[in-house]
Design a protein around this motif. Structure first.
Motif, PDB file in Angstrom:
ATOM      1  N   LEU A   1       0.871  -1.158   0.000  1.00 59.66           N
ATOM      2  CA  LEU A   1       0.000   0.000   0.000  1.00 59.66           C
ATOM      3  C   LEU A   1       0.916   1.218   0.000  1.00 59.66           C
ATOM      4  N   ILE A   2       0.637   2.188  -0.870  1.00 56.50           N
ATOM      5  CA  ILE A   2       1.481   3.377  -0.909  1.00 56.50           C
ATOM      6  C   ILE A   2       0.684   4.569  -0.405  1.00 56.50           C
ATOM      7  N   CYS A   3       1.217   5.296   0.552  1.00 58.51           N
ATOM      8  CA  CYS A   3       0.526   6.483   1.061  1.00 58.51           C
ATOM      9  C   CYS A   3       0.464   7.523  -0.049  1.00 58.51           C
ATOM     10  N   GLU A   4      -0.761   7.980  -0.317  1.00 53.57           N
ATOM     11  CA  GLU A   4      -0.987   8.947  -1.385  1.00 53.57           C
ATOM     12  C   GLU A   4      -0.381  10.297  -1.082  1.00 53.57           C
ATOM     13  N   HIS A   5      -0.140  10.565   0.192  1.00 54.83           N
ATOM     14  CA  HIS A   5       0.298  11.900   0.584  1.00 54.83           C
ATOM     15  C   HIS A   5       1.797  12.029   0.735  1.00 54.83           C
ATOM     16  N   CYS A   6       2.523  10.910   0.884  1.00 53.90           N
ATOM     17  CA  CYS A   6       3.974  11.045   1.051  1.00 53.90           C
ATOM     18  C   CYS A   6       4.767   9.914   0.408  1.00 53.90           C
ATOM     19  N   ASP A   7       4.077   8.965  -0.258  1.00 51.35           N
ATOM     20  CA  ASP A   7       4.776   7.905  -0.990  1.00 51.35           C
ATOM     21  C   ASP A   7       5.437   6.836  -0.110  1.00 51.35           C
TER      22      ASP A   7
ATOM     23  N   GLU B   1     -11.591   0.077  12.277  1.00 51.19           N
ATOM     24  CA  GLU B   1     -10.204   0.528  12.348  1.00 51.19           C
ATOM     25  C   GLU B   1      -9.829   1.390  11.137  1.00 51.19           C
ATOM     26  N   VAL B   2      -9.002   2.388  11.383  1.00 48.49           N
ATOM     27  CA  VAL B   2      -8.481   3.223  10.304  1.00 48.49           C
ATOM     28  C   VAL B   2      -6.966   3.136  10.342  1.00 48.49           C
ATOM     29  N   ALA B   3      -6.370   2.734   9.218  1.00 49.55           N
ATOM     30  CA  ALA B   3      -4.907   2.659   9.154  1.00 49.55           C
ATOM     31  C   ALA B   3      -4.370   4.024   8.752  1.00 49.55           C
ATOM     32  N   ARG B   4      -3.399   4.529   9.521  1.00 48.28           N
ATOM     33  CA  ARG B   4      -2.822   5.834   9.200  1.00 48.28           C
ATOM     34  C   ARG B   4      -1.334   5.705   8.876  1.00 48.28           C
ATOM     35  N   CYS B   5      -0.876   6.641   8.068  1.00 47.83           N
ATOM     36  CA  CYS B   5       0.530   6.647   7.677  1.00 47.83           C
ATOM     37  C   CYS B   5       1.392   7.093   8.858  1.00 47.83           C
ATOM     38  N   ALA B   6       2.450   6.346   9.120  1.00 50.50           N
ATOM     39  CA  ALA B   6       3.317   6.673  10.260  1.00 50.50           C
ATOM     40  C   ALA B   6       4.144   7.919   9.989  1.00 50.50           C
ATOM     41  N   ARG B   7       4.387   8.227   8.722  1.00 48.40           N
ATOM     42  CA  ARG B   7       5.202   9.386   8.397  1.00 48.40           C
ATOM     43  C   ARG B   7       4.369  10.675   8.386  1.00 48.40           C
ATOM     44  N   CYS B   8       3.259  10.687   7.649  1.00 42.03           N
ATOM     45  CA  CYS B   8       2.529  11.953   7.499  1.00 42.03           C
ATOM     46  C   CYS B   8       1.154  11.921   8.146  1.00 42.03           C
ATOM     47  N   HIS B   9       0.771  10.802   8.703  1.00 42.50           N
ATOM     48  CA  HIS B   9      -0.468  10.652   9.456  1.00 42.50           C
ATOM     49  C   HIS B   9      -1.734  10.745   8.596  1.00 42.50           C
TER      50      HIS B   9
END
Ligand SMILES: [Zn+2]
Lengths: 205, 217
Positions: free
Chosen positions: A10-16, A28-36
């Motif tokens: 899965l690639i975060c759309e906001h920070c790659d 549950e909601v999975a959030r990006c550890a880098r940009c949240h």
């Protein structure tokens, strides 16, 4: 990493940032550890429930557009309007830009969104991809923020309060239909439509 | 490789439209706008794949500046005329807010002020800040800047509020000589400002915030 298939990632759309996909718990909601930013969320609503919501929204949308929204009274005269009455008046009053903006963001785009969603979900119920699935999904992605019914409801409220100082104001059924539509839109705003790509397998060519 | 690998480091690319994870050929510079004339398409939705939105900085700057230029007449020019038997009154965005406030609806006055003044100004300032800091490859407050971008994207379209208020009042207040409302050019400029700023925030690629020097992760 090289052994993992791309579908499992899965690639975060906001920070790659790249993540390994995991199954989400209920709610549950999975959030990006880098940009949240939100990566993925568990969907409590089934395809059938979504389809029922869309059909309800369509009925409410027709009513919101047919029925008058507000009527004003001034010394025995009355004046009301529907959405299209408003669009046509703006056109006639040399504000064609506003008329076009309103026609698209309040009528054509919401209608296109609901019709394509209804069509896609109707087929997704049976785990199938609707004819025109790919172009419709791409179209829905681009429609994104260009539907503004909920902004219009707040605008109508402001207009009513402003008019209230000078006129008798009667709220017509159209405004209630719009309020109901806003509620349905709010529910839909939390749904990630990209799940339809995974929910329906690609037809063997 | 850091604990949080990024797509490019793994030879991956996420489709901007459908979100599919696609594998790229190492050393393939087509995706960076290498200009080989051919493009790679997403195998699932057919959209052209880009590592970053194309020409993100130039497009965002152009749309943002155009939006700001139109925002000036949107505020200076009146947006609506109310005419009755014995007087004609032209309203600007601000005078509409003041009217709501003095006529006893301070809560709605705050909402309209927020949608018409605070949100557009916040958009101009935030997008300008995001563009400048990302173009310099700054590592400053990256998580906060990412959050700011998502906020701007989320609230942007609520600015259309005043446009709909004017449109609805124009359609409603039609009592021939007694009382009429007409739209004035300011509302057109304002509607265009909202569209341009929405296009500007869409053209900006939030991944750019995280590019450049890796100082904080
Ligand atoms: Zn992220």
């Amino acid at each position: 990493m090289s052994t993992t298939s791309p579908e499992a990632l899965l690639i975060c759309e906001h920070c790659d940032t790249v993540y390994r996909r995991r199954t989400l718990e209920r709610g549950e909601v999975a959030r990006c550890a880098r940009c949240h930013a939100e990566l993925e969320r568990h969907h409590a609503l089934s395809v059938n429930a979504l389809l029922a919501l869309i059909l309800t929204a369509m009925i409410v949308f027709v009513q919101a557009n047919m029925w008058p929204i507000v009527t004003l009274g001034l010394s025995g005269q009355y004046s009301g309007t529907t959405l299209w009455g408003m669009i046509i008046t703006m056109w006639q009053q040399q504000a064609q830009v506003v008329a076009v903006l309103a026609a698209f963001t309040l009528f054509f785009f919401p209608m296109a969104k609901m019709l394509s969603l209804g069509w896609l979900l109707w087929f997704a119920r049976r785990g199938r991809r609707a004819p025109g699935f790919v172009p419709l999904m791409v179209g829905l992605h681009y429609l994104g923020p260009w539907t503004m019914s909920e902004v219009f409801v707040l605008g109508a409220l402001v207009a009513i309060v402003k008019a209230h100082n000078y006129f008798d104001v009667v709220a017509d059924p159209g405004i209630y239909a719009y309020a109901a539509l806003t509620l349905l839109i709010t529910i839909f705003a939390g749904v990630d439509l990209r799940q339809l790509w995974e929910l329906t397998p690609e037809d063997p060519a | 490789m850091s604990a949080l690998p990024r797509a490019a480091e793994l030879g991956l690319i996420g489709c901007h439209v459908c979100g599919l994870t696609c594998r790229t050929v190492p050393g393939d510079d087509r995706l960076d706008g290498g200009g080989h004339g051919e493009e790679m398409a997403c195998p699932r939705c057919g959209s052209v794949l880009h590592r970053r939105k194309p020409n993100s900085y130039a497009r965002t700057w152009a749309l943002l500046i155009a939006g700001f230029l139109l925002y000036i007449p949107a505020n200076v020019l009146p947006i609506m005329r109310t005419a009755s038997l014995n007087d004609i009154d032209d309203n600007t965005i601000i005078s509409g807010v003041v009217e709501l406030w003095v006529k006893g609806s301070p809560d709605l006055a705050v909402i309209v002020f927020t949608a018409s003044i605070v949100v557009p100004m916040l958009k101009f300032l935030s997008m300008g800040l995001l563009l400048l800091s990302s173009q310099r490859g700054s590592g400053w407050a990256r998580p906060q800047r990412a959050k700011l971008y998502r906020l701007v994207e989320f609230i942007g379209y609520w600015s259309m509020l005043d446009v709909f208020v004017v449109a609805l009042l124009t359609a409603l207040v039609r009592f021939s000589l007694l009382s009429r409302v007409e739209p004035l050019p300011g509302v057109i400029f304002f509607g265009l400002t909202v569209v341009l700023t929405m296009l500007a925030s869409m053209s900006f690629d939030p991944r750019l915030i995280w590019d450049g020097r890796d100082t904080d992760d």
